[in-house]
Scaffold this active site. Sequence first.
Site, PDB file in Angstrom:
ATOM      1  N   ASP A  99       0.819  -1.210   0.000  1.00  0.00           N
ATOM      2  CA  ASP A  99       0.000   0.000   0.000  1.00  0.00           C
ATOM      3  C   ASP A  99       0.852   1.259   0.000  1.00  0.00           C
ATOM      4  O   ASP A  99       2.067   1.211   0.165  1.00  0.00           O
ATOM      5  CB  ASP A  99      -0.944   0.002   1.207  1.00  0.00           C
ATOM      6  CG  ASP A  99      -0.272  -0.490   2.486  1.00  0.00           C
ATOM      7  OD1 ASP A  99       0.933  -0.247   2.660  1.00  0.00           O
ATOM      8  OD2 ASP A  99      -0.952  -1.112   3.315  1.00  0.00           O
ATOM      9  N   ASN A 110      -7.837  -3.400  14.223  1.00  0.00           N
ATOM     10  CA  ASN A 110      -9.215  -3.761  13.862  1.00  0.00           C
ATOM     11  C   ASN A 110      -9.264  -4.924  12.882  1.00  0.00           C
ATOM     12  O   ASN A 110     -10.312  -5.212  12.316  1.00  0.00           O
ATOM     13  CB  ASN A 110      -9.954  -2.546  13.288  1.00  0.00           C
ATOM     14  CG  ASN A 110      -9.301  -2.003  12.027  1.00  0.00           C
ATOM     15  OD1 ASN A 110      -8.336  -2.571  11.514  1.00  0.00           O
ATOM     16  ND2 ASN A 110      -9.837  -0.901  11.519  1.00  0.00           N
ATOM     17  N   HIS A 118      -7.384  -5.206  10.075  1.00  0.00           N
ATOM     18  CA  HIS A 118      -7.076  -4.924   8.671  1.00  0.00           C
ATOM     19  C   HIS A 118      -5.724  -5.505   8.277  1.00  0.00           C
ATOM     20  O   HIS A 118      -4.811  -5.610   9.089  1.00  0.00           O
ATOM     21  CB  HIS A 118      -7.167  -3.418   8.366  1.00  0.00           C
ATOM     22  CG  HIS A 118      -6.056  -2.583   8.900  1.00  0.00           C
ATOM     23  ND1 HIS A 118      -6.226  -1.692   9.939  1.00  0.00           N
ATOM     24  CD2 HIS A 118      -4.746  -2.471   8.553  1.00  0.00           C
ATOM     25  CE1 HIS A 118      -5.092  -1.061  10.184  1.00  0.00           C
ATOM     26  NE2 HIS A 118      -4.175  -1.529   9.360  1.00  0.00           N
ATOM     27  N   GLU A 150      -9.896  -2.319   5.274  1.00  0.00           N
ATOM     28  CA  GLU A 150     -10.572  -2.055   6.536  1.00  0.00           C
ATOM     29  C   GLU A 150     -11.820  -2.934   6.695  1.00  0.00           C
ATOM     30  O   GLU A 150     -12.419  -3.370   5.705  1.00  0.00           O
ATOM     31  CB  GLU A 150     -11.000  -0.579   6.583  1.00  0.00           C
ATOM     32  CG  GLU A 150      -9.852   0.412   6.481  1.00  0.00           C
ATOM     33  CD  GLU A 150      -9.161   0.648   7.813  1.00  0.00           C
ATOM     34  OE1 GLU A 150      -9.278  -0.207   8.714  1.00  0.00           O
ATOM     35  OE2 GLU A 150      -8.497   1.691   7.947  1.00  0.00           O
TER      36      GLU A 150
END
Length: 241
Positions: free
Chosen positions: A67, A135, A137, A142
């Site tokens: 990313d 979380n 990811h 996400e």
Amino acid sequence: MHIQIFDTQAELDASAANLLIDTVISKPNAVLGLATGSTPIGIYAKMVEMYRKGEVSFSGVTTFNLDEYVGLKPYNDQSYAYYMNKHLFAHIDIPDTQTFLPNGMAEDLDAECVNYDKMQVLKQIDVQLLGLGHNGHIGFNEPDHALSGGTHVVKLKEATREANARFFATMDEVPEYAITMGVGSILKANSILLVVRGADKAEIVKQALTGPITTEVPASLLQTHPRVTVLLDREAGRMLD
């Protein structure tokens, strides 16, 4: 899924680095999928150390990063292009023409995503290195009711921006968008190496590795891949049996 738990960070870093280095030694033109953040820093340091000792050459290796932030130029010290040069690329013999990251400054971001996927079709990733967000990811995929398969632009959740704010002078400087490989792209890798450390990740580690497979915990989709190695420190693995 093969899970190992380590008592020290040094042991964890060395094990992860050795797995990547062994891939390169056995296949000098290997394609590595790389990650950023705090987790891989020690791994990259160990890889640089092994290169400097003459134990491995990266001259034939190709890399694809997971990313990149949208809107940060490559020389911005918070861009992932800058990070990769600082921690790995500038210290080994890999040619610049063989290291690829999504271009967060592209005029047409959708076209950039399509092109990034096309490059990975031509050069399939042998080992994809991953970290794990609080979380669940992976990359910047996400939690959501549905996930994109290919490379795409994502609006970062506030929890993710807050977790990354420690790298920026102020919260306002943390980008709101990023380009990320999709979960489908990640799962196309021949093998996956997930590295997680810290007590604050213990609950999400348990959910990702032993809980139901759900897009609300993107990392749980790794349970569907046939070749996943998970390396944890003692704190991150403390909730596993």
